[in-house]
Write a protein that holds these residues in place. Structure first.
Motif: not given
Length: 171
Positions: A30-35
């Protein structure tokens, strides 16, 4: 690629991306996608992530947690090849699914086969009251489009629309 297309053509374009089991199991997904959305100045609504039902047979709790975090961002989740593998309505019930992609093996025969018609109709009928969109995969003929439209399928995908292209040829 999507950011490039947004700049060149329209910010209304969206893109679907397939995810592997390993990616789905990564707690950092999730944080990778958001980034990446932030780095490319893309709205979450422009991204749809495709997962297979087989992927959900693995550590379902981690996958469900990741998918819930991703959908909170506004990214859509689609269940690819619906009906062709380890189909279970539990997946539709327990995971945040926005789209089911009806497998091309059923779409291929909908003009001739009452069996295929019944399966496609059931998928569409199941999805509507749950607020889930439907995509028919493998559409190659106008007669298939006509039937799918009559049944209320939301979208089509297949060679009738376009064959797969390199990104620079898709413009």
């Amino acid at each position: 690629q999507l950011a490039d297309w947004h700049q060149k053509y329209s910010d209304q374009l969206s893109m679907s991306v397939n995810l592997s089991v390993q990616q789905l199991l990564d707690p950092q997904l999730p944080s990778l996608i958001e980034r990446h959305l932030d780095l490319n100045n893309l709205p979450a609504e422009a991204l749809e992530l495709e997962i297979t039902e087989t992927a959900m047979l693995h550590n379902t709790e981690q996958i469900r947690l990741n998918l819930e975090k991703i959908t909170v961002m506004g990214v859509a989740i689609s269940l690819d090849d619906f009906g062709s593998g380890y189909s279970s309505l539990t997946h539709v019930k327990n995971f945040p699914i926005d789209v089911i992609k009806i497998d091309q093996s059923f779409v291929k025969g909908i003009v001739q086969s009452q069996y295929d018609q019944s399966i496609v109709n059931s998928c569409i009928a199941l999805s509507k009251p749950l607020g889930i969109k439907t995509v028919a995969e493998g559409v190659e003929e106008k007669a298939q489009i006509d039937y799918l439209r009559e049944m209320g399928c939301d979208y089509i995908q297949g060679f009738y629309v376009a064959k797969p292209l390199e990104a620079d040829r898709a413009s």
